[in-house]
Scaffold this motif. Sequence first.
Motif, PDB file in Angstrom:
ATOM      1  N   SER A 168       0.831  -1.217   0.000  1.00 12.05           N
ATOM      2  CA  SER A 168       0.000   0.000   0.000  1.00 12.05           C
ATOM      3  C   SER A 168       0.859   1.259   0.000  1.00 12.05           C
ATOM      4  N   SER A 179      -3.565   6.500  -5.340  1.00 18.26           N
ATOM      5  CA  SER A 179      -3.897   5.280  -4.623  1.00 18.26           C
ATOM      6  C   SER A 179      -4.501   5.590  -3.261  1.00 18.26           C
ATOM      7  N   THR A 181      -6.450   3.546   0.297  1.00 18.47           N
ATOM      8  CA  THR A 181      -6.885   2.341   0.997  1.00 18.47           C
ATOM      9  C   THR A 181      -8.357   2.501   1.367  1.00 18.47           C
ATOM     10  N   GLU A 189      -6.800  -1.848  -1.668  1.00 15.77           N
ATOM     11  CA  GLU A 189      -5.974  -0.745  -2.143  1.00 15.77           C
ATOM     12  C   GLU A 189      -6.366  -0.487  -3.582  1.00 15.77           C
TER      13      GLU A 189
END
Length: 195
Positions: A168, A179, A181, A189
């Motif tokens: 991650s 990106s 989470t 992710e």
Amino acid sequence: MLDDRVRVVLARLEAEDADERERGVPSAQRSRQVARTTGQFLFALVAPQTDCEVLELGGSRGYSTIWLAAGVRHLGGRVLSLESDAAKCEAWRRNIAEAGLQDTAELIEGDAFESLPVIDDVFDLVFIDAEKEDYEGLFQLARPKVEPGALFVADNVLSHAETLGDYSRNRQMDPTLESVTVPLDRGLELSAVLR
């Protein structure tokens, strides 16, 4: 998209997974499938896209494949699933056929580290749900097979944070990606490809 054939197979696989967990079947022998809400989320990601090409790294018995393939078949598309476990591949084929999705989903049996480099295709979505220590290597092999606008989705990043925390962090520090989470089920992710 989600017709009765698909719903029946999904329900059976959910019941089998719950039974295996209750009986304490070792993790390596279980289907290790995504949670239902993660399946619904994957469906929602691909269903609105036209001609959506999906690469699934870790097909297991086909539960997530069914969600993805049911999503892409409405507006065209395909799911290419990679799985190394022979018994799970046999179950994958049986489940996909029972769900009526054999025209939308294809399986490559064997080691993804061997098969992935020779796949000559471009994908819109890559779903990673394999052995946790393999995520980084699989991402690196799949990265050249996507273009800007594609999306990587990796499962289990919160439930296995000790193993996947670096995955991650690496995605979030990559300037070619956006990106985040997502705390859904075991943690996803999501990495949108910018360039």
